[in-house]
Scaffold this motif. Structure first.
Motif, mmCIF file in Angstrom:
data_model
loop_
_atom_site.group_PDB
_atom_site.id
_atom_site.type_symbol
_atom_site.label_atom_id
_atom_site.label_comp_id
_atom_site.label_asym_id
_atom_site.label_seq_id
_atom_site.Cartn_x
_atom_site.Cartn_y
_atom_site.Cartn_z
ATOM 1 N N GLN A 1 0.697 -1.155 -0.138
ATOM 2 C CA GLN A 1 0.092 -0.072 0.010
ATOM 3 C C GLN A 1 0.909 1.115 -0.149
ATOM 4 N N ARG A 2 2.011 1.118 0.779
ATOM 5 C CA ARG A 2 2.765 2.435 0.830
ATOM 6 C C ARG A 2 3.534 2.442 -0.725
ATOM 7 N N ARG A 3 3.941 1.411 -1.225
ATOM 8 C CA ARG A 3 4.575 1.818 -2.494
ATOM 9 C C ARG A 3 3.558 2.179 -3.652
ATOM 10 N N VAL A 4 2.185 1.787 -3.405
ATOM 11 C CA VAL A 4 1.181 2.645 -4.346
ATOM 12 C C VAL A 4 1.248 4.070 -3.932
ATOM 13 N N GLU A 5 1.267 4.688 -2.805
ATOM 14 C CA GLU A 5 1.103 5.895 -2.460
ATOM 15 C C GLU A 5 2.525 6.635 -3.017
ATOM 16 N N VAL A 6 3.726 5.917 -3.048
ATOM 17 C CA VAL A 6 4.776 6.572 -3.511
ATOM 18 C C VAL A 6 4.708 6.553 -5.020
ATOM 19 N N ALA A 7 4.228 5.395 -5.811
ATOM 20 C CA ALA A 7 3.815 5.582 -7.172
ATOM 21 C C ALA A 7 3.066 6.922 -7.638
ATOM 22 N N ARG A 8 2.023 6.957 -6.709
ATOM 23 C CA ARG A 8 1.216 8.214 -6.922
ATOM 24 C C ARG A 8 1.906 9.587 -6.948
ATOM 25 N N ALA A 9 2.927 9.590 -5.829
ATOM 26 C CA ALA A 9 3.666 10.891 -5.739
ATOM 27 C C ALA A 9 4.691 10.984 -6.857
ATOM 28 N N LEU A 10 5.050 9.750 -7.522
ATOM 29 C CA LEU A 10 5.984 9.765 -8.910
ATOM 30 C C LEU A 10 5.223 10.138 -9.899
ATOM 31 N N LEU A 11 4.118 10.031 -10.171
ATOM 32 C CA LEU A 11 3.343 10.016 -11.489
ATOM 33 C C LEU A 11 3.683 11.352 -12.236
ATOM 34 N N ASN A 12 3.901 12.535 -11.601
ATOM 35 C CA ASN A 12 4.276 13.842 -12.361
ATOM 36 C C ASN A 12 6.097 13.891 -12.636
ATOM 37 N N GLU A 13 6.559 13.034 -12.240
ATOM 38 C CA GLU A 13 7.914 12.838 -12.485
ATOM 39 C C GLU A 13 8.705 14.242 -11.789
ATOM 40 N N PRO A 14 8.314 13.978 -10.303
ATOM 41 C CA PRO A 14 8.825 15.274 -9.511
ATOM 42 C C PRO A 14 10.560 15.144 -9.444
ATOM 43 N N LYS A 15 10.828 16.447 -9.134
ATOM 44 C CA LYS A 15 12.344 16.470 -9.191
ATOM 45 C C LYS A 15 12.814 16.250 -7.524
ATOM 46 N N LEU A 16 11.868 16.594 -6.833
ATOM 47 C CA LEU A 16 12.088 16.407 -5.317
ATOM 48 C C LEU A 16 10.970 15.722 -4.669
ATOM 49 N N VAL A 17 11.307 14.650 -3.943
ATOM 50 C CA VAL A 17 10.261 13.936 -3.276
ATOM 51 C C VAL A 17 10.539 13.768 -1.884
ATOM 52 N N LEU A 18 9.396 14.359 -1.111
ATOM 53 C CA LEU A 18 9.430 14.315 0.345
ATOM 54 C C LEU A 18 8.670 13.098 1.018
ATOM 55 N N MET A 19 9.335 12.559 1.942
ATOM 56 C CA MET A 19 8.797 11.469 2.622
ATOM 57 C C MET A 19 8.703 11.476 4.076
#
Length: 248
Positions: free
Chosen positions: A146-164
């Motif tokens: 489930q956490r990996r799905v949330e991360v996948a969602r956060a990466l959809l727009n190809e962000p340059k910075l990911v805050l976790m």
């Protein structure tokens, strides 16, 4: 450390934040280069979530300045958000939708449509190694998945910075290690900057740099090896304990 001419993914300059008489952050300053896996390490109540909420533009600091890729929330908020992905500690995904349906819904919020959206979903499912689960209801998946799905969602727009922010909360040891490994690999493969907040020291053994935040103040910024050398310790855990004890 970053070089003077290197683009900075995130810069905090003397940032302070209070909630009434409760001091959350005091003169916090640091900067992250535009690639790497970075850790924000501190005990519960250290101010990590406040720092993340400010970095994500949810709160404004009481003092100091924050820039993401040279932009300020004051006048370039939309530009910042196009380059940012966020995974908060609190779960925020629809358990009664499939993985693919969740990603389609949020992809449209990012402005993705048609083939572009389909390609983005394929890309993030492959990155997080859950492509075979795209039709599965999220509720039927393990906590780590489930956490990996949330991360996948956060990466959809190809962000340059990911805050976790405490993204491994509630996961067992193996799931935590898998998630950390995925984010380190994604940073290495794509050049994405990842800032991972945690109070679990072992998650940051392979971080490029670690920011130690205690009682709202930055106590150290260095690689794990440098932190061990500076404190005369043989493990990152011992170095962290030494820094925590010194701050009391």
């Amino acid at each position: 450390m970053t070089s003077p001419n290197e683009e900075k993914a995130l810069r905090f300059d003397s940032v302070s934040k209070n909630y009434g008489s409760n001091v959350a952050l005091t003169n916090v300053s640091f900067e992250l280069g535009a690639q790497g896996f970075f850790g924000l390490l501190g005990p519960n109540g250290a101010g990590k979530s406040t720092l993340f909420q400010i970095a994500a533009g949810l709160f404004a600091p009481d003092a100091g300045n924050v820039e993401l890729f040279g932009c300020s929330y004051r006048n370039e908020r939309a530009r910042i958000l196009r380059q940012l992905g966020v995974v908060f500690q609190t779960r925020s995904i629809d358990l009664d939708m499939s993985v693919e349906a969740n990603l389609k819904f949020h992809g449209r919020l990012f402005g993705l449509r048609g083939g572009q959206l389909a390609q983005a979903i394929d890309r993030v499912l492959m990155l997080l190694e859950i492509a075979d689960k795209r039709k599965r209801l999220v509720r039927a998946m393990s906590g780590g998945e489930q956490r990996r799905v949330e991360v996948a969602r956060a990466l959809l727009n190809e962000p340059k910075l990911v805050l976790m922010d405490e993204a491994s909360a509630g996961l067992d040891t193996q799931a935590r290690r898998t998630l950390v490994a995925h984010m380190k690999s994604i940073s290495d493969q794509t050049g994405t900057t990842v800032l991972w907040a945690t109070h679990l020291v072992d998650e940051l053994d392979e971080a490029d740099r670690v920011i130690v935040l205690i009682s709202g103040s930055v106590r150290a910024i260095a690689s794990p090896a440098e932190l061990m050398s500076q404190t005369g310790c043989e493990t990152l855990t011992d170095a962290y304990v030494t820094l925590t004890d010194a701050a009391k």
